[in-house]
Write a protein that holds these residues in place. Sequence first.
Motif, PDB file in Angstrom:
ATOM      1  N   THR A  12      14.763  33.069  35.946  1.00 58.18           N
ATOM      2  CA  THR A  12      15.706  33.130  34.839  1.00 58.18           C
ATOM      3  C   THR A  12      15.177  32.390  33.624  1.00 58.18           C
ATOM      4  O   THR A  12      15.251  32.884  32.491  1.00 58.18           O
ATOM      5  CB  THR A  12      17.057  32.536  35.277  1.00 58.18           C
ATOM      6  OG1 THR A  12      17.546  33.238  36.427  1.00 58.18           O
ATOM      7  CG2 THR A  12      18.078  32.644  34.163  1.00 58.18           C
ATOM      8  N   GLY A  13      14.627  31.179  33.853  1.00 62.47           N
ATOM      9  CA  GLY A  13      14.082  30.406  32.740  1.00 62.47           C
ATOM     10  C   GLY A  13      12.938  31.116  32.045  1.00 62.47           C
ATOM     11  O   GLY A  13      12.849  31.128  30.813  1.00 62.47           O
ATOM     12  N   LYS A  14      12.040  31.743  32.826  1.00 66.69           N
ATOM     13  CA  LYS A  14      10.912  32.465  32.238  1.00 66.69           C
ATOM     14  C   LYS A  14      11.380  33.653  31.405  1.00 66.69           C
ATOM     15  O   LYS A  14      10.878  33.894  30.297  1.00 66.69           O
ATOM     16  CB  LYS A  14       9.963  32.939  33.336  1.00 66.69           C
ATOM     17  CG  LYS A  14       9.188  31.825  34.026  1.00 66.69           C
ATOM     18  CD  LYS A  14       8.273  32.382  35.099  1.00 66.69           C
ATOM     19  CE  LYS A  14       7.499  31.265  35.790  1.00 66.69           C
ATOM     20  NZ  LYS A  14       6.614  31.786  36.866  1.00 66.69           N
ATOM     21  N   ILE A  15      12.342  34.398  31.928  1.00 65.81           N
ATOM     22  CA  ILE A  15      12.832  35.579  31.207  1.00 65.81           C
ATOM     23  C   ILE A  15      13.548  35.175  29.925  1.00 65.81           C
ATOM     24  O   ILE A  15      13.362  35.798  28.863  1.00 65.81           O
ATOM     25  CB  ILE A  15      13.752  36.409  32.121  1.00 65.81           C
ATOM     26  CG1 ILE A  15      12.952  37.001  33.287  1.00 65.81           C
ATOM     27  CG2 ILE A  15      14.425  37.529  31.338  1.00 65.81           C
ATOM     28  CD1 ILE A  15      13.801  37.712  34.317  1.00 65.81           C
ATOM     29  N   HIS A  21      11.335  34.044  22.643  1.00 67.61           N
ATOM     30  CA  HIS A  21      10.055  34.187  21.937  1.00 67.61           C
ATOM     31  C   HIS A  21       9.963  35.560  21.260  1.00 67.61           C
ATOM     32  O   HIS A  21       9.514  35.669  20.100  1.00 67.61           O
ATOM     33  CB  HIS A  21       8.902  34.005  22.920  1.00 67.61           C
ATOM     34  CG  HIS A  21       7.553  34.302  22.325  1.00 67.61           C
ATOM     35  ND1 HIS A  21       6.934  33.454  21.435  1.00 67.61           N
ATOM     36  CD2 HIS A  21       6.713  35.370  22.495  1.00 67.61           C
ATOM     37  CE1 HIS A  21       5.773  33.970  21.075  1.00 67.61           C
ATOM     38  NE2 HIS A  21       5.617  35.128  21.698  1.00 67.61           N
ATOM     39  N   THR A  22      10.395  36.612  21.959  1.00 67.13           N
ATOM     40  CA  THR A  22      10.376  37.957  21.377  1.00 67.13           C
ATOM     41  C   THR A  22      11.315  38.043  20.174  1.00 67.13           C
ATOM     42  O   THR A  22      10.979  38.650  19.149  1.00 67.13           O
ATOM     43  CB  THR A  22      10.791  38.991  22.436  1.00 67.13           C
ATOM     44  OG1 THR A  22       9.905  38.910  23.552  1.00 67.13           O
ATOM     45  CG2 THR A  22      10.751  40.402  21.871  1.00 67.13           C
ATOM     46  N   THR A 290      17.217  40.173  26.520  1.00 67.78           N
ATOM     47  CA  THR A 290      17.019  39.565  27.837  1.00 67.78           C
ATOM     48  C   THR A 290      17.080  40.610  28.949  1.00 67.78           C
ATOM     49  O   THR A 290      16.288  40.559  29.905  1.00 67.78           O
ATOM     50  CB  THR A 290      18.083  38.482  28.079  1.00 67.78           C
ATOM     51  OG1 THR A 290      18.027  37.512  27.037  1.00 67.78           O
ATOM     52  CG2 THR A 290      17.871  37.792  29.410  1.00 67.78           C
ATOM     53  N   THR A 291      17.997  41.560  28.832  1.00 65.76           N
ATOM     54  CA  THR A 291      18.082  42.623  29.833  1.00 65.76           C
ATOM     55  C   THR A 291      16.834  43.487  29.814  1.00 65.76           C
ATOM     56  O   THR A 291      16.347  43.924  30.864  1.00 65.76           O
ATOM     57  CB  THR A 291      19.332  43.488  29.582  1.00 65.76           C
ATOM     58  OG1 THR A 291      20.492  42.650  29.467  1.00 65.76           O
ATOM     59  CG2 THR A 291      19.562  44.451  30.733  1.00 65.76           C
ATOM     60  N   CYS A 292      16.282  43.748  28.624  1.00 67.22           N
ATOM     61  CA  CYS A 292      15.021  44.502  28.525  1.00 67.22           C
ATOM     62  C   CYS A 292      13.877  43.738  29.190  1.00 67.22           C
ATOM     63  O   CYS A 292      13.055  44.332  29.907  1.00 67.22           O
ATOM     64  CB  CYS A 292      14.685  44.774  27.056  1.00 67.22           C
ATOM     65  SG  CYS A 292      15.779  45.951  26.230  1.00 67.22           S
ATOM     66  N   GLU A 293      13.812  42.435  28.956  1.00 68.29           N
ATOM     67  CA  GLU A 293      12.760  41.635  29.582  1.00 68.29           C
ATOM     68  C   GLU A 293      12.937  41.584  31.099  1.00 68.29           C
ATOM     69  O   GLU A 293      11.960  41.584  31.848  1.00 68.29           O
ATOM     70  CB  GLU A 293      12.767  40.217  29.001  1.00 68.29           C
ATOM     71  CG  GLU A 293      12.390  40.137  27.537  1.00 68.29           C
ATOM     72  CD  GLU A 293      10.961  40.555  27.276  1.00 68.29           C
ATOM     73  OE1 GLU A 293      10.150  40.541  28.237  1.00 68.29           O
ATOM     74  OE2 GLU A 293      10.643  40.906  26.123  1.00 68.29           O
ATOM     75  N   PHE A 294      14.182  41.529  31.558  1.00 69.54           N
ATOM     76  CA  PHE A 294      14.428  41.563  33.005  1.00 69.54           C
ATOM     77  C   PHE A 294      13.990  42.897  33.586  1.00 69.54           C
ATOM     78  O   PHE A 294      13.426  42.950  34.694  1.00 69.54           O
ATOM     79  CB  PHE A 294      15.916  41.330  33.289  1.00 69.54           C
ATOM     80  CG  PHE A 294      16.287  41.520  34.733  1.00 69.54           C
ATOM     81  CD1 PHE A 294      15.998  40.547  35.674  1.00 69.54           C
ATOM     82  CD2 PHE A 294      16.916  42.681  35.158  1.00 69.54           C
ATOM     83  CE1 PHE A 294      16.326  40.725  37.009  1.00 69.54           C
ATOM     84  CE2 PHE A 294      17.250  42.867  36.488  1.00 69.54           C
ATOM     85  CZ  PHE A 294      16.952  41.885  37.412  1.00 69.54           C
TER      86      PHE A 294
END
Length: 335
Positions: A12-15, A21-22, A290-294
């Motif tokens: 979770t922290g990484k995402i 950052h994005t 965040t959902t896209c990164e997940f």
Amino acid sequence: MEVNPSIPMERTGKIIRRSIHTYLKNYQYFTSTTALLIFPVSVAILLSQAIIPSSSFLLPTIYTRLESIFYAAGFPESSQFFSILNLKLSQTICSSIFTLPFTLSFLLFAKSSIIKALHHQNPSLRPSFSSIFPLCYPLLLTHLCNSFVILAANASALAILFLTFNSIDAFGVSSPSFLLFLSATGAVLYSVILAHTIITCNLALIVAGMENCGGYLAILKACVLIRGRSSTTLLLALPFNLGLAAVEALFQYRVVRLSLLSDKFSSSMAFEGLVIAYLYSILILLDTITTCEFFKSSKSNYRMDLEDKYYYLIELLPEEDSGAFTNSKNLEELP
């Protein structure tokens, strides 16, 4: 095999760090284009929560209808849980009806622009409006299917509660403390079912845009990606939902409450309300990123799992069969 409970927290922290950052890397595009597309939706949501409680027709009508359904189903009238559930369901239905035109237009187009921007290896490439429009149809189809899925999840949760309370009533158990415990357990169960359903539906919208597939197929793919990662999805959704709830409370406190106390609506209140609505838009934007990164992270992990199974299968086969199997399969063809 034991699962380290800190692993979902680390993921979770990484995402979240990658999402922030994005967002900061493409701050100008997201804030000047996408956030402005979400802005009308945010205004509609906040205004609906201010207008609907004072409505003299829509909210009481829906509340009365749901109360009749709960009463006919045999739910205990004295249970405070069902009174609160009835009120929240009525407010949610009214708010959804009020914001539906904005959701089907501005919000879906904004999500399409985010998905199109993040789908490239270099998110700094600005997608054109002509390239965004083709994504709107699968997102619209998926959004409509999501509505039926959420409706089915609510119906299933209420059916479970209906069977439970009527079974208890058939055995003649009428202890107030036991009914209170059962109501609390039902509230937790209902919240868990609804939370998982909403998270899956939100991910299905991203899947529909990333893989250009709509409807129930996107929902099924979202279920596959979430399998084994439900704790991560819940941890990702928690801070943004708390943030949205805090902004809604801030709007009620700073705009709605002051306008009721002073019995007038000044320009300063309007400006403050617009700032709060823009903050609400930023949170929706960050939640979508965040959902896209997940999705990207889950897709990568899913591919690695397939490759591990592939190599494990080769090791189990005899040497002459494994060579034929390797020649007949190509890792690049794995989904």
